[in-house]
Design a protein around this motif. Structure first.
Motif, PDB file in Angstrom:
ATOM      1  N   THR A  23       0.830  -1.202   0.000  1.00  0.00           N
ATOM      2  CA  THR A  23       0.000   0.000   0.000  1.00  0.00           C
ATOM      3  C   THR A  23       0.865   1.252   0.000  1.00  0.00           C
ATOM      4  O   THR A  23       0.504   2.281  -0.570  1.00  0.00           O
ATOM      5  N   ALA A  24       2.037   1.142   0.654  1.00  0.00           N
ATOM      6  CA  ALA A  24       2.984   2.267   0.679  1.00  0.00           C
ATOM      7  C   ALA A  24       3.867   2.299  -0.566  1.00  0.00           C
ATOM      8  O   ALA A  24       4.759   3.149  -0.669  1.00  0.00           O
ATOM      9  N   ALA A  25       3.626   1.380  -1.496  1.00  0.00           N
ATOM     10  CA  ALA A  25       4.378   1.320  -2.764  1.00  0.00           C
ATOM     11  C   ALA A  25       5.873   1.148  -2.529  1.00  0.00           C
ATOM     12  O   ALA A  25       6.705   1.777  -3.191  1.00  0.00           O
ATOM     13  N   LEU A  26       6.223   0.265  -1.597  1.00  0.00           N
ATOM     14  CA  LEU A  26       7.629   0.006  -1.312  1.00  0.00           C
ATOM     15  C   LEU A  26       7.987  -1.426  -1.675  1.00  0.00           C
ATOM     16  O   LEU A  26       7.233  -2.359  -1.383  1.00  0.00           O
ATOM     17  N   SER A  27       9.137  -1.597  -2.305  1.00  0.00           N
ATOM     18  CA  SER A  27       9.659  -2.937  -2.535  1.00  0.00           C
ATOM     19  C   SER A  27      10.188  -3.476  -1.213  1.00  0.00           C
ATOM     20  O   SER A  27      10.379  -2.726  -0.246  1.00  0.00           O
ATOM     21  N   VAL A  28      10.462  -4.771  -1.172  1.00  0.00           N
ATOM     22  CA  VAL A  28      11.016  -5.357   0.049  1.00  0.00           C
ATOM     23  C   VAL A  28      12.360  -4.703   0.370  1.00  0.00           C
ATOM     24  O   VAL A  28      12.667  -4.413   1.533  1.00  0.00           O
ATOM     25  N   GLU A  29      13.166  -4.457  -0.653  1.00  0.00           N
ATOM     26  CA  GLU A  29      14.485  -3.849  -0.446  1.00  0.00           C
ATOM     27  C   GLU A  29      14.352  -2.441   0.138  1.00  0.00           C
ATOM     28  O   GLU A  29      15.057  -2.078   1.090  1.00  0.00           O
ATOM     29  N   GLU A  30      13.445  -1.650  -0.443  1.00  0.00           N
ATOM     30  CA  GLU A  30      13.257  -0.284   0.046  1.00  0.00           C
ATOM     31  C   GLU A  30      12.716  -0.278   1.467  1.00  0.00           C
ATOM     32  O   GLU A  30      13.161   0.498   2.318  1.00  0.00           O
ATOM     33  N   ALA A  31      11.744  -1.140   1.724  1.00  0.00           N
ATOM     34  CA  ALA A  31      11.139  -1.189   3.050  1.00  0.00           C
ATOM     35  C   ALA A  31      12.152  -1.607   4.116  1.00  0.00           C
ATOM     36  O   ALA A  31      12.200  -1.018   5.199  1.00  0.00           O
ATOM     37  N   ALA A  32      12.957  -2.617   3.815  1.00  0.00           N
ATOM     38  CA  ALA A  32      13.953  -3.079   4.783  1.00  0.00           C
ATOM     39  C   ALA A  32      14.920  -1.951   5.143  1.00  0.00           C
ATOM     40  O   ALA A  32      15.292  -1.785   6.310  1.00  0.00           O
ATOM     41  N   ARG A  33      15.299  -1.174   4.128  1.00  0.00           N
ATOM     42  CA  ARG A  33      16.215  -0.060   4.390  1.00  0.00           C
ATOM     43  C   ARG A  33      15.552   1.021   5.232  1.00  0.00           C
ATOM     44  O   ARG A  33      16.129   1.504   6.212  1.00  0.00           O
ATOM     45  N   LYS A  34      14.313   1.404   4.874  1.00  0.00           N
ATOM     46  CA  LYS A  34      13.609   2.457   5.609  1.00  0.00           C
ATOM     47  C   LYS A  34      13.275   2.022   7.038  1.00  0.00           C
ATOM     48  O   LYS A  34      13.202   2.858   7.957  1.00  0.00           O
ATOM     49  N   LEU A  35      13.059   0.724   7.235  1.00  0.00           N
ATOM     50  CA  LEU A  35      12.736   0.211   8.570  1.00  0.00           C
ATOM     51  C   LEU A  35      13.979   0.065   9.445  1.00  0.00           C
ATOM     52  O   LEU A  35      13.867  -0.209  10.640  1.00  0.00           O
ATOM     53  N   GLY A  36      15.142   0.207   8.843  1.00  0.00           N
ATOM     54  CA  GLY A  36      16.372   0.123   9.619  1.00  0.00           C
ATOM     55  C   GLY A  36      16.859  -1.288   9.877  1.00  0.00           C
ATOM     56  O   GLY A  36      17.671  -1.519  10.786  1.00  0.00           O
ATOM     57  N   PHE A  37      16.392  -2.265   9.090  1.00  0.00           N
ATOM     58  CA  PHE A  37      16.870  -3.634   9.252  1.00  0.00           C
ATOM     59  C   PHE A  37      18.351  -3.708   8.849  1.00  0.00           C
ATOM     60  O   PHE A  37      18.784  -3.017   7.933  1.00  0.00           O
ATOM     61  N   ARG A  38      19.106  -4.566   9.526  1.00  0.00           N
ATOM     62  CA  ARG A  38      20.528  -4.719   9.250  1.00  0.00           C
ATOM     63  C   ARG A  38      20.881  -6.175   8.939  1.00  0.00           C
ATOM     64  O   ARG A  38      20.210  -7.102   9.416  1.00  0.00           O
ATOM     65  N   ASP A  39      21.891  -6.339   8.117  1.00  0.00           N
ATOM     66  CA  ASP A  39      22.370  -7.695   7.817  1.00  0.00           C
ATOM     67  C   ASP A  39      22.959  -8.331   9.084  1.00  0.00           C
ATOM     68  O   ASP A  39      23.523  -7.645   9.946  1.00  0.00           O
ATOM     69  N   SER A  40      22.808  -9.649   9.177  1.00  0.00           N
ATOM     70  CA  SER A  40      23.429 -10.408  10.263  1.00  0.00           C
ATOM     71  C   SER A  40      24.118 -11.622   9.656  1.00  0.00           C
ATOM     72  O   SER A  40      24.083 -11.835   8.442  1.00  0.00           O
ATOM     73  N   LYS A  41      24.724 -12.428  10.491  1.00  0.00           N
ATOM     74  CA  LYS A  41      25.415 -13.618   9.985  1.00  0.00           C
ATOM     75  C   LYS A  41      24.431 -14.597   9.353  1.00  0.00           C
ATOM     76  O   LYS A  41      24.769 -15.291   8.384  1.00  0.00           O
ATOM     77  N   ARG A  42      23.239 -14.668   9.893  1.00  0.00           N
ATOM     78  CA  ARG A  42      22.266 -15.651   9.397  1.00  0.00           C
ATOM     79  C   ARG A  42      21.441 -15.137   8.227  1.00  0.00           C
ATOM     80  O   ARG A  42      21.102 -15.884   7.314  1.00  0.00           O
ATOM     81  N   HIS A  43      21.076 -13.836   8.271  1.00  0.00           N
ATOM     82  CA  HIS A  43      20.181 -13.316   7.232  1.00  0.00           C
ATOM     83  C   HIS A  43      20.544 -11.881   6.862  1.00  0.00           C
ATOM     84  O   HIS A  43      21.016 -11.113   7.709  1.00  0.00           O
ATOM     85  N   THR A  44      20.273 -11.553   5.612  1.00  0.00           N
ATOM     86  CA  THR A  44      20.403 -10.159   5.195  1.00  0.00           C
ATOM     87  C   THR A  44      19.195  -9.384   5.706  1.00  0.00           C
ATOM     88  O   THR A  44      18.193  -9.968   6.144  1.00  0.00           O
ATOM     89  N   ALA A  45      19.274  -8.058   5.623  1.00  0.00           N
ATOM     90  CA  ALA A  45      18.156  -7.215   6.052  1.00  0.00           C
ATOM     91  C   ALA A  45      16.898  -7.540   5.257  1.00  0.00           C
ATOM     92  O   ALA A  45      15.789  -7.630   5.810  1.00  0.00           O
ATOM     93  N   VAL A  46      17.054  -7.730   3.960  1.00  0.00           N
ATOM     94  CA  VAL A  46      15.903  -8.040   3.106  1.00  0.00           C
ATOM     95  C   VAL A  46      15.301  -9.389   3.485  1.00  0.00           C
ATOM     96  O   VAL A  46      14.077  -9.543   3.572  1.00  0.00           O
ATOM     97  N   GLU A  47      16.154 -10.369   3.733  1.00  0.00           N
ATOM     98  CA  GLU A  47      15.659 -11.696   4.122  1.00  0.00           C
ATOM     99  C   GLU A  47      14.911 -11.644   5.444  1.00  0.00           C
ATOM    100  O   GLU A  47      13.898 -12.355   5.621  1.00  0.00           O
ATOM    101  N   LYS A  48      15.343 -10.793   6.360  1.00  0.00           N
ATOM    102  CA  LYS A  48      14.645 -10.664   7.640  1.00  0.00           C
ATOM    103  C   LYS A  48      13.211 -10.192   7.441  1.00  0.00           C
ATOM    104  O   LYS A  48      12.284 -10.707   8.063  1.00  0.00           O
ATOM    105  N   LEU A  49      13.034  -9.194   6.569  1.00  0.00           N
ATOM    106  CA  LEU A  49      11.691  -8.698   6.311  1.00  0.00           C
ATOM    107  C   LEU A  49      10.864  -9.740   5.560  1.00  0.00           C
ATOM    108  O   LEU A  49       9.685  -9.944   5.849  1.00  0.00           O
ATOM    109  N   GLU A  50      11.465 -10.413   4.594  1.00  0.00           N
ATOM    110  CA  GLU A  50      10.757 -11.453   3.852  1.00  0.00           C
ATOM    111  C   GLU A  50      10.273 -12.559   4.785  1.00  0.00           C
ATOM    112  O   GLU A  50       9.146 -13.079   4.631  1.00  0.00           O
ATOM    113  N   LEU A  51      11.083 -12.925   5.760  1.00  0.00           N
ATOM    114  CA  LEU A  51      10.688 -13.974   6.703  1.00  0.00           C
ATOM    115  C   LEU A  51       9.543 -13.507   7.602  1.00  0.00           C
ATOM    116  O   LEU A  51       8.625 -14.279   7.904  1.00  0.00           O
TER     117      LEU A  51
END
Length: 402
Positions: A15-43
């Protein structure tokens, strides 16, 4: 952890017209050893990871509510909400689907205005405000001339006073005062609070809630100032026939009979047949002569060049091919002028700007005056006032008490 339907997370992001990549960045998600920021949001949107079910934390939900521009309570719903009752989309298919992000911003804008309109309606009902008898009082089979005359009479509209104003903005100001005097709220809005969410006029020209207690007219502030008045009358025609919805560009390729009808009503009021009869000689004009003459008439009549050309077409003074050529030229010149204005604003970025004054003007005197009175009476809370005025609660006082 909170129980949240993963479908809500997907719906809110889209509804906010955001891709998963854009949303993960705007939400402040960070990469970790197990998952990237994008993967965290996808999960999270899937609702599970390799270890089982997962749910967002409260802080993540707060961030999503802010980034996706949704009330926090939305995330606790069992299912994604259906699209609200915002009337019909009268735009062409191209306009309603050409830019998903800008159309998503429009959807949010309409939802925000609808929330404000609902609060205002409830308060007016509490004040025992009478229903406005002109809302839904007309039918299209009455004809555009009859409805234009009805609107003009109700407004006590003086075409000569309108045209005698110094500028397009002053002429619109006169018209706006007459409209708001009838009990209609007239707003000029084009974004969600910042220029990053700006919605151009080719996405929507205006929209209207034809409510008999609290009718709202919204005009796209990004449109040319010379077009404001025509859009205002166009939306009044929607109110007269009781038809809520979104309006597209003037003369756009649409088969919607209601849009064409409302365009013709506005034309009859602002550009009467007798005026067009005096310029029939333009049939023989060259394109250069036509552009020069239309420019002069635009300044004199306080309507846009595009509107004049559109009515010359429907008055059989110019051909469709000439209309297309003129409308394209006027559009290009308008975009060039908008860029020049933007460059000028950017060059003045360090100068003080009265943003609260600008916002008051965009909201309209009627809405600001009512909000101020209701807040003083205690019938409107500061939090609801922020919804009505589309500002944060801490800015309410600055808007209402300059």
């Amino acid at each position: 952890m909170v129980a949240v339907n993963p479908e809500i997370l997907i719906w809110a992001r889209k509804t906010a017209a955001l891709s998963v990549e854009e949303a993960a960045r705007k939400l402040g998600f960070r990469d970790s050893k197990r998952h990237t920021a994008v993967e965290k949001l996808e999960l999270l949107e899937k609702g599970e990871d390799e270890r089982g079910k997962i749910e967002p934390t409260r802080s993540q939900l707060n961030a999503m509510a802010r980034v996706y521009r949704q009330p926090l309570l939305v995330f606790y719903l069992r299912k994604p909400p259906k699209k609200g009752d915002r009337g019909e989309d009268f735009r062409s298919l191209q306009q309603s689907s050409s830019n998903p992000r800008e159309n998503a911003y429009l959807d949010i804008l309409m939802r925000n205005v609808k929330a404000a309109q609902s609060i205002v309606r409830d308060l007016l009902e509490d004040d025992e405000t009478e229903r406005l008898d002109f809302v839904g009082s007309a039918r299209m089979d009455m004809g555009e001339e009859a409805i234009a005359e009805s609107i003009s009479n109700k407004l006590n509209f003086d075409l000569q006073r309108f045209r005698s104003r110094r500028s397009y903005s002053d002429a619109f100001g006169y018209l706006r005062d007459q409209i708001e005097g009838l009990g209609i709220f007239v707003l000029r809005l084009s974004d969600l609070g910042n220029y990053h969410t700006s919605i151009p006029a080719d996405v929507f020209r205006g929209f209207v809630y034809a409510d008999p207690i609290a009718p709202f007219v919204v005009i796209n502030r990004n449109d040319a100032k010379s077009a404001y008045s025509f859009t205002a009358i166009h939306e009044l025609a929607h109110i007269w026939i009781g038809s809520s919805g979104i309006s597209g560009e003037l003369g756009h390729d649409t088969n919607n009979a209601i849009e064409h009808f409302c365009d013709r009503v506005a034309a009859r009021l602002l550009l009467p047949e007798k005026d067009l009869d005096t310029i029939g000689y333009l049939r023989r004009a060259t394109n250069v002569e036509l552009v020069t003459k239309i420019g002069g008439l635009s300044s004199e009549w306080k309507v846009s060049r595009t509107m004049i050309a559109y009515n010359l077409l429907h008055h059989d003074i110019i051909s469709f091919s000439r209309w297309e050529t003129l409308s394209m030229q006027f559009r290009q010149e308008y975009l060039k002028q908008k860029q020049l204005e933007k460059d000028e604003r950017d060059s003045r970025e360090n100068r003080p700007i009265n943003m609260n004054g600008i916002l008051r003007n965009n909201l309209g005197k009627r809405l600001v005056d009512h909000a101020r009175a209701w807040l003083a009476e205690g019938t409107l809370t500061p939090s609801k006032a922020s919804v009505v005025l589309s500002v944060t609660p801490r800015r309410v006082d600055a808007i209402l008490n300059p």
